[in-house]
Write an enzyme that holds these catalytic residues in place. Structure first.
Site, PDB file in Angstrom:
ATOM      1  N   ASP A 128       1.310  -0.740  -0.823  1.00  0.00           N
ATOM      2  CA  ASP A 128       1.996   0.520  -0.514  1.00  0.00           C
ATOM      3  C   ASP A 128       2.940   0.890  -1.659  1.00  0.00           C
ATOM      4  O   ASP A 128       3.852   0.136  -1.990  1.00  0.00           O
ATOM      5  CB  ASP A 128       2.782   0.371   0.791  1.00  0.00           C
TER       6      ASP A 128
ATOM      7  N   HIS B 153      -0.359   3.101   1.260  1.00  0.00           N
ATOM      8  CA  HIS B 153       0.460   3.697   2.326  1.00  0.00           C
ATOM      9  C   HIS B 153      -0.399   4.385   3.387  1.00  0.00           C
ATOM     10  O   HIS B 153      -0.024   4.422   4.557  1.00  0.00           O
ATOM     11  CB  HIS B 153       1.430   4.707   1.707  1.00  0.00           C
TER      12      HIS B 153
ATOM     13  N   SER C  77       4.590   6.044   8.920  1.00  0.00           N
ATOM     14  CA  SER C  77       5.494   6.619   7.926  1.00  0.00           C
ATOM     15  C   SER C  77       6.683   7.292   8.618  1.00  0.00           C
ATOM     16  O   SER C  77       7.400   6.642   9.369  1.00  0.00           O
ATOM     17  CB  SER C  77       4.719   7.590   7.034  1.00  0.00           C
TER      18      SER C  77
END
Length: 337
Positions: free
Chosen positions: A278, A306, A148
């Site tokens: 995601d 995610h 991320s």
């Protein structure tokens, strides 16, 4: 019954009752303490040791296991509002003889938080480089992993300090333009239009908002008790003002597409892992990376969102190990040729 025997049972019962009552009290009254104990326990169980490193007046907090050897060390960069312990689920499935380092990102957990610090993606990459130099991790090129926000920083790091790394794993990285808006991006647009940008879905302040964030980040539906949700919120609330500041910094024009702007400079062998479902960062970002980075290895995980590290830890660990083994085999073939 013999009084001595009865007395022994009373003492034994009291001894057992104390930790049980302490656990119940922690669960009901201080669930955040239970969260901290949980991470402490798993760090010890997995052999991860916590240390601090200083660069001038700046302090980094990190955990590590193993020592540098013939195989590359692995440095792991966590995502927005997380901390070094988020990698424990992956560490569990990695060999104990691998040298692993998990660092708290700038401003997070035990690493220095300063109002004067540069929290842009390039600013964070610079700080991570300082950390690497502090612990002399770059004596030999290492494998860099980021997820991320940490994936965004990892990609920029690979572009700016190519001599430090031998290979790169990006897990659902931020910093890329997308042709398809994710559910999270749509929510942000709605909040902006209603002037409610303070209610950022990734910064929960109630157990209900925490439950919504977990649903947003995970395809797998975890059944989390209300008290644990409360504990997770209690741990985060003191840091929420910082998270808001950081979030606005990394979505600013200066940082929003940092990875995209730097990916043409990434020369290290790169692996991309992304959850197909995601809802925070659309999976189409994987094809953006694949088209720009030569010989990029892309893995799309079915039934995964995610939070790849939490949802598919064993699979993720295996993919990293297989990637490193492949690169090692390729290096040997080049030497023999």
């Amino acid at each position: 019954m013999d009084p001595d025997v009865l007395n022994m049972f009373v003492i034994a019962g009291g001894t057992l009752a104390i930790p049980i009552l302490a656990f119940v009290a922690s669960f009901l009254l201080w669930p955040s303490a239970l969260i901290r104990i949980y991470y402490w326990y798993w760090r010890r169980a997995l052999g991860m040791q916590v240390r601090y490193a200083s660069y001038d007046d700046y302090q980094f907090c990190y955990s590590y296991r193993g020592r540098p050897g013939y195989r590359p060390s692995i440095l792991m960069l966590h995502g927005f509002s997380a901390h070094k312990d988020m990698w424990l689920s992956i560490v569990k499935f990695l060999p104990k003889n691998l040298h692993l380092v998990c660092v708290d990102m700038p401003g997070h957990e035990g690493t220095t938080r300063s109002a004067l610090d540069d929290y842009s993606i390039s600013g964070q990459a610079k700080r991570i480089h300082q950390f690497v130099e502090c612990i002399k991790l770059n004596r030999r090129p290492f494998h860099l992993v980021g997820t991320s926000m940490g994936g965004n920083v990892a990609g920029v790091y690979a572009a700016q300090y190519p001599e430090d790394i031998c290979s790169l794993t990006l897990i659902c990285p931020a910093g890329l333009p997308s042709t398809t808006d994710s559910k999270f991006i749509k929510q942000l647009r709605e909040l902006q239009e209603s002037d409610s940008i303070d209610r950022i879905p990734l910064i929960p302040s109630t157990p209900e908002e925490m439950a919504d964030m977990l649903k947003l980040c995970s395809y797998v539906r975890f059944k989390v008790p209300q008290q644990i949700l409360q504990g997770l919120v209690d741990v985060r609330i003191p840091h929420n003002d910082f998270y808001r500041k950081l979030f606005l910094e990394i979505v600013d024009e200066k940082s929003r597409h940092s990875l995209h702007e730097n990916m043409s400079k990434i020369k290290a062998p790169t692996q991309v892992i992304w959850g197909k479902q995601d809802q925070v960062l659309d999976v189409s970002g994987a094809s953006v990376l694949a088209s720009a980075i030569p010989d990029c290895h892309v893995y799309i995980l079915e039934n995964c969102g995610h939070s790849v590290v939490v949802e598919r830890p064993r699979k993720t660990a295996n993919l990293i190990l297989e990637f490193l083994a492949l690169l090692h085999s390729m290096d040997n073939n080049k030497k023999q040729a």
